[in-house]
Design an enzyme around this catalytic site. Structure first.
Site, PDB file in Angstrom:
ATOM      1  N   ASP A 142       0.813  -1.211   0.000  1.00  0.00           N
ATOM      2  CA  ASP A 142       0.000   0.000   0.000  1.00  0.00           C
ATOM      3  C   ASP A 142       0.851   1.267   0.000  1.00  0.00           C
ATOM      4  O   ASP A 142       0.547   2.223  -0.707  1.00  0.00           O
ATOM      5  CB  ASP A 142      -0.940  -0.013   1.211  1.00  0.00           C
ATOM      6  CG  ASP A 142      -1.895   1.164   1.229  1.00  0.00           C
ATOM      7  OD1 ASP A 142      -3.004   1.038   0.697  1.00  0.00           O
ATOM      8  OD2 ASP A 142      -1.509   2.223   1.765  1.00  0.00           O
ATOM      9  N   PHE A 170      -5.504   2.280   0.364  1.00  0.00           N
ATOM     10  CA  PHE A 170      -5.741   1.714  -0.963  1.00  0.00           C
ATOM     11  C   PHE A 170      -5.887   0.195  -0.921  1.00  0.00           C
ATOM     12  O   PHE A 170      -6.539  -0.389  -1.782  1.00  0.00           O
ATOM     13  CB  PHE A 170      -4.655   2.151  -1.934  1.00  0.00           C
ATOM     14  CG  PHE A 170      -4.690   3.628  -2.211  1.00  0.00           C
ATOM     15  CD1 PHE A 170      -5.892   4.301  -2.352  1.00  0.00           C
ATOM     16  CD2 PHE A 170      -3.516   4.359  -2.300  1.00  0.00           C
ATOM     17  CE1 PHE A 170      -5.930   5.672  -2.591  1.00  0.00           C
ATOM     18  CE2 PHE A 170      -3.544   5.732  -2.545  1.00  0.00           C
ATOM     19  CZ  PHE A 170      -4.756   6.376  -2.689  1.00  0.00           C
ATOM     20  N   ASP A 171      -5.273  -0.464   0.059  1.00  0.00           N
ATOM     21  CA  ASP A 171      -5.577  -1.876   0.283  1.00  0.00           C
ATOM     22  C   ASP A 171      -7.059  -2.048   0.607  1.00  0.00           C
ATOM     23  O   ASP A 171      -7.722  -2.961   0.111  1.00  0.00           O
ATOM     24  CB  ASP A 171      -4.739  -2.421   1.439  1.00  0.00           C
ATOM     25  CG  ASP A 171      -3.437  -3.051   0.980  1.00  0.00           C
ATOM     26  OD1 ASP A 171      -3.384  -3.570  -0.148  1.00  0.00           O
ATOM     27  OD2 ASP A 171      -2.462  -3.028   1.754  1.00  0.00           O
ATOM     28  N   VAL A 172      -7.571  -1.182   1.467  1.00  0.00           N
ATOM     29  CA  VAL A 172      -8.979  -1.275   1.863  1.00  0.00           C
ATOM     30  C   VAL A 172      -9.886  -0.988   0.673  1.00  0.00           C
ATOM     31  O   VAL A 172     -10.857  -1.715   0.414  1.00  0.00           O
ATOM     32  CB  VAL A 172      -9.273  -0.313   3.028  1.00  0.00           C
ATOM     33  CG1 VAL A 172     -10.769  -0.285   3.338  1.00  0.00           C
ATOM     34  CG2 VAL A 172      -8.484  -0.731   4.268  1.00  0.00           C
ATOM     35  N   GLY A 175      -9.839  -3.858  -1.680  1.00  0.00           N
ATOM     36  CA  GLY A 175     -10.651  -4.943  -1.150  1.00  0.00           C
ATOM     37  C   GLY A 175     -12.132  -4.712  -1.374  1.00  0.00           C
ATOM     38  O   GLY A 175     -12.883  -5.633  -1.728  1.00  0.00           O
TER      39      GLY A 175
END
Length: 378
Positions: A142, A170-172, A175
């Site tokens: 991220d 940005f990972d979230v 997802g």
């Protein structure tokens, strides 16, 4: 293998070959909504099992935060027997999700082409950092994407260094995009009987998530820059000092600004031609800010929060996370749920007929290995 799960996704089997954050977050959301999620881990386990401190009962809270309602099985993909079981799992699944580097699963016969050939109904979701083309060799952390996308250039004081966001944002977002893509592909499968490949990458998710800033560049030709906590298009829309600390104050339209001025005891500002419209306030923010701050400094933040909230002016204290959770409790949002004594954050979506369920704590490594291996051997 399922135990009569309830929820809108009840009956859906998800083979989760992902690890760290984006993929596990997506599959936890699906699991909360009733999907049966089998978390496949290598012998060393998900990396986040070791990302500590902090810990709860010896387990990293990072891992606990995104892995409830799943069953864990260890499969060593370099072992022929385990590789066969992994293929059987993919063959029985409705959804497979993975975030290996693009192309890495091909040698195990677990890439989309191989899995779809054996299971044409599979919705196969791939998450990468920078896509499967020229960016395939770049790992998807991220922080790299925050730097590469431009977010860090927008975060921090105007005359200071760039900063990352306080969470792997940005990972979230990736997802969430993966979960949305999976659900859309499942809807398509209802009509056609055929699955498809859903591809999500963090950089594309980042550019989409930068919304107005990205639009400023692609539609307006303007490259935004850091402004601290200020907003480029709205004023006030930032923390402002009171007698005992800062309070976030927002006037998203002219009506809200007029009400703000009334509560602050300076109603004449709303009719000042420099501040009458949002465009005027934004252009003249350096003149308006000290006038607002001069009034706000006369009282404490809690007093202003009470009065501004009562008048309908958007505002908020700047809480630490513990106070943020406490506020959610005060507002009746029930932010924390427990599963076998392990607390976690409640699923964010409410359903009137099929609410999220919380029936399994984040699993220990290979906690359900014997059960899952026996089922796959049938």
């Amino acid at each position: 293998m399922a135990e009569g799960n309830s929820g809108p996704l009840s009956g859906l089997l998800v083979a989760d070959f992902s690890r760290i954050l984006a993929g596990p977050y997506a599959t936890m959301l699906l699991a909360d909504l009733g999907a049966e999620v089998v978390k496949v881990e290598g012998p060393g386990g998900d990396d986040t099992r070791t990302w500590a401190p902090p810990v709860r009962d010896g387990v990293a809270t990072y891992y606990l935060g995104v892995n409830r309602n799943k069953r864990s099985v260890v499969l060593d993909l370099t072992d022929p027997g385990d590789r066969l079981l992994a293929r059987r799992l993919a063959g029985r699944a409705d959804v497979m999700i993975q975030n290996f580097r693009p192309g890495a699963l091909r040698r195990f016969g677990l890439d989309h082409a191989a899995v779809a050939a054996a299971n044409p109904r599979i919705v196969y979701a791939s998450i990468s950092g920078f896509g499967a083309a020229a960016g395939a060799d770049l790992p998807g952390y991220d922080l790299m994407v925050q730097a590469a996308s431009g977010l860090m250039s927008l975060t921090g004081e105007a005359d200071g260094p760039p900063y990352k966001a306080g969470v792997a944002v940005f990972d979230v977002i990736a997802g969430l995009h993966a979960a949305v893509g999976i659900l859309a592909a499942l809807r398509h499968r209802e009509h056609t009987g055929v699955g498809q490949h859903v591809e999500v990458d963090l950089l594309s998710s980042a550019l989409s998530g930068l919304v107005n800033h990205a639009s400023a560049y692609v539609a307006g030709g303007v490259t935004p820059a850091r402004m601290g906590n200020a907003h480029p298009s709205i004023f006030p829309y930032e923390p402002l000092p009171t007698a005992d600390g800062e309070l976030v104050v927002i006037a998203g339209n002219d009506r809200q600004f007029r009400t703000l001025c009334q509560v602050l005891g300076v109603p004449e500002l709303a009719d000042d031609p420099r501040f009458r419209r949002n465009q005027d306030r934004t252009a003249n923010r350096d003149a308006l800010r000290p006038l607002l701050v001069g009034r706000l400094r006369r009282r404490g933040g809690d007093e202003w929060f009470r009065d501004l909230r009562a008048a309908g002016v958007p505002c908020s204290p700047i809480n630490t996370l513990d106070r943020g959770v406490a506020l959610a409790r005060e507002l009746g949002l029930a932010p924390v749920v427990e599963v076998d004594g392990v607390p976690g954050v409640r699923h964010p979506v409410g359903f009137s007929a099929t609410p999220p369920r919380y029936h399994l704590p984040p699993p220990e490594l290979d906690a359900h290995g014997a059960e899952i291996r026996a089922w796959l051997a049938e």
